[in-house]
Design an enzyme around this catalytic site. Sequence first.
Site, PDB file in Angstrom:
ATOM      1  N   HIS A 147       0.787  -1.198  -0.003  1.00 13.59           N
ATOM      2  CA  HIS A 147      -0.074  -0.113  -0.049  1.00 13.59           C
ATOM      3  C   HIS A 147       0.907   1.245  -0.279  1.00 13.59           C
ATOM      4  O   HIS A 147       2.040   1.118   0.300  1.00 13.59           O
ATOM      5  CB  HIS A 147      -1.043   0.084   1.291  1.00 13.59           C
ATOM      6  CG  HIS A 147      -0.463   0.199   2.666  1.00 13.59           C
ATOM      7  ND1 HIS A 147      -0.150  -0.865   3.422  1.00 13.59           N
ATOM      8  CD2 HIS A 147       0.034   1.268   3.110  1.00 13.59           C
ATOM      9  CE1 HIS A 147       0.552  -0.396   4.546  1.00 13.59           C
ATOM     10  NE2 HIS A 147       0.631   0.813   4.418  1.00 13.59           N
ATOM     11  N   GLU A 189      -8.237   4.990   9.971  1.00 15.25           N
ATOM     12  CA  GLU A 189      -7.852   4.800   8.460  1.00 15.25           C
ATOM     13  C   GLU A 189      -8.896   4.210   7.785  1.00 15.25           C
ATOM     14  O   GLU A 189      -9.820   3.389   8.387  1.00 15.25           O
ATOM     15  CB  GLU A 189      -6.489   3.782   8.560  1.00 15.25           C
ATOM     16  CG  GLU A 189      -6.800   2.408   9.120  1.00 15.25           C
ATOM     17  CD  GLU A 189      -5.575   1.739   8.896  1.00 15.25           C
ATOM     18  OE1 GLU A 189      -5.384   0.794   8.206  1.00 15.25           O
ATOM     19  OE2 GLU A 189      -4.556   1.741   9.936  1.00 15.25           O
ATOM     20  N   GLN A 220      -3.961   3.357   1.403  1.00 16.39           N
ATOM     21  CA  GLN A 220      -4.215   3.571   3.069  1.00 16.39           C
ATOM     22  C   GLN A 220      -4.234   5.102   3.341  1.00 16.39           C
ATOM     23  O   GLN A 220      -3.297   5.733   3.302  1.00 16.39           O
ATOM     24  CB  GLN A 220      -3.058   2.871   3.877  1.00 16.39           C
ATOM     25  CG  GLN A 220      -3.522   2.971   5.211  1.00 16.39           C
ATOM     26  CD  GLN A 220      -2.395   2.352   6.051  1.00 16.39           C
ATOM     27  OE1 GLN A 220      -1.356   2.767   5.824  1.00 16.39           O
ATOM     28  NE2 GLN A 220      -2.545   1.730   7.232  1.00 16.39           N
ATOM     29  N   HIS A 226       4.059   7.291   3.461  1.00 18.55           N
ATOM     30  CA  HIS A 226       4.834   6.189   3.244  1.00 18.55           C
ATOM     31  C   HIS A 226       4.592   5.212   2.187  1.00 18.55           C
ATOM     32  O   HIS A 226       3.286   5.351   1.822  1.00 18.55           O
ATOM     33  CB  HIS A 226       4.868   5.397   4.795  1.00 18.55           C
ATOM     34  CG  HIS A 226       3.641   4.774   5.104  1.00 18.55           C
ATOM     35  ND1 HIS A 226       2.550   5.302   5.684  1.00 18.55           N
ATOM     36  CD2 HIS A 226       3.203   3.527   4.898  1.00 18.55           C
ATOM     37  CE1 HIS A 226       1.759   4.582   5.949  1.00 18.55           C
ATOM     38  NE2 HIS A 226       2.014   3.137   5.446  1.00 18.55           N
ATOM     39  N   GLU A 265       7.501   0.876   4.878  1.00 11.02           N
ATOM     40  CA  GLU A 265       6.837  -0.118   5.774  1.00 11.02           C
ATOM     41  C   GLU A 265       7.094  -1.467   5.418  1.00 11.02           C
ATOM     42  O   GLU A 265       6.915  -1.622   4.049  1.00 11.02           O
ATOM     43  CB  GLU A 265       5.503   0.217   6.009  1.00 11.02           C
ATOM     44  CG  GLU A 265       4.701  -0.867   7.051  1.00 11.02           C
ATOM     45  CD  GLU A 265       3.070  -0.273   7.169  1.00 11.02           C
ATOM     46  OE1 GLU A 265       2.462  -1.053   7.804  1.00 11.02           O
ATOM     47  OE2 GLU A 265       2.821   0.721   6.434  1.00 11.02           O
TER      48      GLU A 265
END
Length: 167
Positions: A24, A60, A77, A101, A151
């Site tokens: 994502h 989220e 996301q 991110h 991530e």
Amino acid sequence: MIARTLRNQPPERCTRGMLTRIDHIGIACFDLDKTVEFYRATYGFEVFHTEVNEEQGVREAMLKINETSDGGASYLQLLEPTREDSAVGKWLAKNGEGVHHIAFGTADVDADAQAIGEKGVRVLYEEPRIGSMGSRITFLHPKDCHGVLTELVTSAQPSADSSSAEH
């Protein structure tokens, strides 16, 4: 200079290594509902999952973009802070809305975080934490990743009684 391309190569030539997909892209926003509506109206993306992560201080929405060849999926996301002192809240105050991110899917977040750490990249969590939809996650320091907060995600295994509806 990079002169080669793997774009027209068989998929197995393009996906060697530990990371299996872009899981994502995390986008920080001030108003989750308004941002969800933008992506729905503009691109036709629908909400696949919602949750509040108290530990990370965010509300989220995961918008599913497509399925992937490894059985996973790729998402946007959307992240709205629930408190100003959360990492996303601080980031929004400094940078405004936008890409926060990128997350890469991996079959084993523990092993891959250790292997990446051994290459000199700082891993931000000593032990992976629980992320969206029950996944296991850790982050890599942006200063070690050319300015990109990165991530690593190992998706939760689907259970017989779980559904992909909104939560």
